[in-house]
Design a protein around this motif. Structure first.
Motif, PDB file in Angstrom:
ATOM      1  N   VAL A   1       5.640  -1.351   6.297  1.00  0.00           N
ATOM      2  CA  VAL A   1       6.787  -0.535   6.635  1.00  0.00           C
ATOM      3  C   VAL A   1       7.090   0.426   5.492  1.00  0.00           C
ATOM      4  O   VAL A   1       7.321   0.009   4.359  1.00  0.00           O
ATOM      5  N   CYS A   2       7.084   1.719   5.798  1.00  0.00           N
ATOM      6  CA  CYS A   2       7.459   2.739   4.820  1.00  0.00           C
ATOM      7  C   CYS A   2       8.968   2.899   4.851  1.00  0.00           C
ATOM      8  O   CYS A   2       9.554   2.950   5.932  1.00  0.00           O
ATOM      9  N   PRO A   3       9.618   2.994   3.685  1.00  0.00           N
ATOM     10  CA  PRO A   3      11.077   3.149   3.683  1.00  0.00           C
ATOM     11  C   PRO A   3      11.530   4.455   4.331  1.00  0.00           C
ATOM     12  O   PRO A   3      12.659   4.565   4.781  1.00  0.00           O
ATOM     13  N   GLN A   4      10.656   5.457   4.410  1.00  0.00           N
ATOM     14  CA  GLN A   4      11.020   6.747   5.006  1.00  0.00           C
ATOM     15  C   GLN A   4      10.534   6.907   6.440  1.00  0.00           C
ATOM     16  O   GLN A   4      11.180   7.552   7.251  1.00  0.00           O
ATOM     17  N   HIS A   5       9.354   6.339   6.750  1.00  0.00           N
ATOM     18  CA  HIS A   5       8.729   6.597   8.041  1.00  0.00           C
ATOM     19  C   HIS A   5       8.693   5.396   8.978  1.00  0.00           C
ATOM     20  O   HIS A   5       8.175   5.501  10.079  1.00  0.00           O
ATOM     21  N   GLY A   6       9.195   4.262   8.538  1.00  0.00           N
ATOM     22  CA  GLY A   6       9.173   3.072   9.383  1.00  0.00           C
ATOM     23  C   GLY A   6       7.795   2.415   9.377  1.00  0.00           C
ATOM     24  O   GLY A   6       7.053   2.529   8.415  1.00  0.00           O
TER      25      GLY A   6
ATOM     26  N   CYS B   1       3.768   9.937   2.828  1.00  0.00           N
ATOM     27  CA  CYS B   1       4.589  10.415   1.710  1.00  0.00           C
ATOM     28  C   CYS B   1       4.237   9.779   0.371  1.00  0.00           C
ATOM     29  O   CYS B   1       4.734  10.196  -0.659  1.00  0.00           O
ATOM     30  N   GLY B   2       3.395   8.719   0.367  1.00  0.00           N
ATOM     31  CA  GLY B   2       2.987   8.095  -0.882  1.00  0.00           C
ATOM     32  C   GLY B   2       3.927   7.023  -1.398  1.00  0.00           C
ATOM     33  O   GLY B   2       3.659   6.418  -2.418  1.00  0.00           O
ATOM     34  N   ALA B   3       5.031   6.778  -0.704  1.00  0.00           N
ATOM     35  CA  ALA B   3       5.966   5.729  -1.132  1.00  0.00           C
ATOM     36  C   ALA B   3       5.338   4.358  -0.941  1.00  0.00           C
ATOM     37  O   ALA B   3       4.510   4.161  -0.057  1.00  0.00           O
ATOM     38  N   SER B   4       5.710   3.392  -1.766  1.00  0.00           N
ATOM     39  CA  SER B   4       5.202   2.029  -1.613  1.00  0.00           C
ATOM     40  C   SER B   4       5.777   1.412  -0.351  1.00  0.00           C
ATOM     41  O   SER B   4       6.983   1.442  -0.130  1.00  0.00           O
ATOM     42  N   MET B   5       4.879   0.877   0.460  1.00  0.00           N
ATOM     43  CA  MET B   5       5.323   0.268   1.713  1.00  0.00           C
ATOM     44  C   MET B   5       5.596  -1.210   1.498  1.00  0.00           C
ATOM     45  O   MET B   5       5.020  -1.844   0.621  1.00  0.00           O
ATOM     46  N   PHE B   6       6.486  -1.748   2.299  1.00  0.00           N
ATOM     47  CA  PHE B   6       6.799  -3.170   2.279  1.00  0.00           C
ATOM     48  C   PHE B   6       5.909  -3.876   3.273  1.00  0.00           C
ATOM     49  O   PHE B   6       5.645  -3.348   4.342  1.00  0.00           O
TER      50      PHE B   6
ATOM     51  N   ARG C   1       0.830  -1.189   0.000  1.00  0.00           N
ATOM     52  CA  ARG C   1       0.000   0.000   0.000  1.00  0.00           C
ATOM     53  C   ARG C   1       0.873   1.251   0.000  1.00  0.00           C
ATOM     54  O   ARG C   1       1.976   1.236   0.522  1.00  0.00           O
ATOM     55  N   PRO C   2       0.371   2.364  -0.545  1.00  0.00           N
ATOM     56  CA  PRO C   2       1.138   3.608  -0.471  1.00  0.00           C
ATOM     57  C   PRO C   2       1.122   4.179   0.940  1.00  0.00           C
ATOM     58  O   PRO C   2       0.115   4.088   1.639  1.00  0.00           O
ATOM     59  N   CYS C   3       2.215   4.760   1.353  1.00  0.00           N
ATOM     60  CA  CYS C   3       2.307   5.389   2.669  1.00  0.00           C
ATOM     61  C   CYS C   3       1.384   6.606   2.705  1.00  0.00           C
ATOM     62  O   CYS C   3       1.416   7.432   1.799  1.00  0.00           O
ATOM     63  N   PRO C   4       0.566   6.750   3.749  1.00  0.00           N
ATOM     64  CA  PRO C   4      -0.330   7.907   3.839  1.00  0.00           C
ATOM     65  C   PRO C   4       0.424   9.206   4.108  1.00  0.00           C
ATOM     66  O   PRO C   4      -0.114  10.288   3.905  1.00  0.00           O
TER      67      PRO C   4
END
Length: 40
Positions: A25-30, A13-18, A8-11
């Motif tokens: 887990v967002c690569p930027q926000h944990g 920053c929009g990055a794809s979460m793992f 899912r996209p991170c709410p």
């Protein structure tokens, strides 16, 4: 070449979460979501 989103996209920053075990887990926000969260 564009990457296929892994989750899912991170709410924030929009990055794809793992998807790791029971967490997203967002690569930027944990960790953004876990199993206890209702985000559907």
């Amino acid at each position: 070449m564009e990457e296929t989103p892994k989750g899912r996209p991170c709410p924030l920053c929009g990055a794809s979460m793992f998807h790791r075990h029971c967490k997203y887990v967002c690569p930027q926000h944990g960790v953004v979501y876990d199993c206890a969260d209702t985000f559907y």
